[in-house]
Design an enzyme around this catalytic site. Structure first.
Site, mmCIF file in Angstrom:
data_model
loop_
_atom_site.group_PDB
_atom_site.id
_atom_site.type_symbol
_atom_site.label_atom_id
_atom_site.label_comp_id
_atom_site.label_asym_id
_atom_site.label_seq_id
_atom_site.Cartn_x
_atom_site.Cartn_y
_atom_site.Cartn_z
ATOM 1 N N GLY A 36 33.138 -0.556 7.166
ATOM 2 C CA GLY A 36 32.676 -1.479 8.194
ATOM 3 C C GLY A 36 32.373 -2.855 7.611
ATOM 4 N N HIS A 37 32.014 -3.795 8.474
ATOM 5 C CA HIS A 37 31.696 -5.141 7.985
ATOM 6 C C HIS A 37 30.287 -5.182 7.382
ATOM 7 C CE1 HIS A 37 30.253 -5.178 12.139
ATOM 8 N NE2 HIS A 37 29.468 -6.186 11.831
ATOM 9 N N ARG A 38 30.052 -6.202 6.552
ATOM 10 C CA ARG A 38 28.785 -6.399 5.836
ATOM 11 C C ARG A 38 28.458 -5.228 4.904
ATOM 12 N NH1 ARG A 38 25.772 -6.574 10.567
ATOM 13 N NH2 ARG A 38 24.078 -5.693 9.336
ATOM 14 N N GLY A 63 27.019 -2.614 7.398
ATOM 15 C CA GLY A 63 25.805 -3.019 6.712
ATOM 16 C C GLY A 63 25.336 -2.087 5.607
#
Length: 123
Positions: A36-38, A63
């Site tokens: 996923g992002h972050r 995250g």
């Protein structure tokens, strides 16, 4: 996004949203992983050298942070915003800060031995 070209990454890596993904040059990521992002996959600033090794089919939620010289098993699911700093066995689901295993892969159930059919000698 910062994916170092020295990182070893297997085929089929999927990054749904590329914003804020950081992968350490020493990281090893197996095949068919989903990030996923972050997400940060890197070395620890706490004196532990080395970066994570992710098995095949690992899901890393938005995250999440996976740090240190640790091994993440095949098929592991890491929940969003989880901090993983220790080894995780195959098929486990991890969540929280620090990450803790909330579900393990089911153990294979062995079926009871069936009686062997007796053979009749042809006379």
């Amino acid at each position: 996004m910062s994916i170092d070209p020295h990182a070893i990454i297997g085929g089929g890596l999927y990054i749904g949203h590329i914003g804020g993904v950081h992968i350490n040059p020493q990281a090893i990521i197996g095949s068919n992983c989903n990030i996923g992002h972050r997400v940060t996959i890197g070395a620890s600033a706490m004196g532990r050298k080395g970066a994570p090794i992710l098995g095949d089919g690992v899901f890393v939620g938005t995250g999440a942070t996976v740090i240190g010289k640790i091994k993440i098993g095949n098929g592991v699911k890491i929940a969003a915003n989880t901090l993983v700093m220790s080894n995780i066995p195959d098929g486990a689901t991890v969540m929280g800060v620090p990450g803790r295993i909330v579900m393990r892969a089911p153990k294979a159930v062995e079926s009871p031995a069936l009686p062997v059919a007796e053979t009749i000698d042809a006379k």
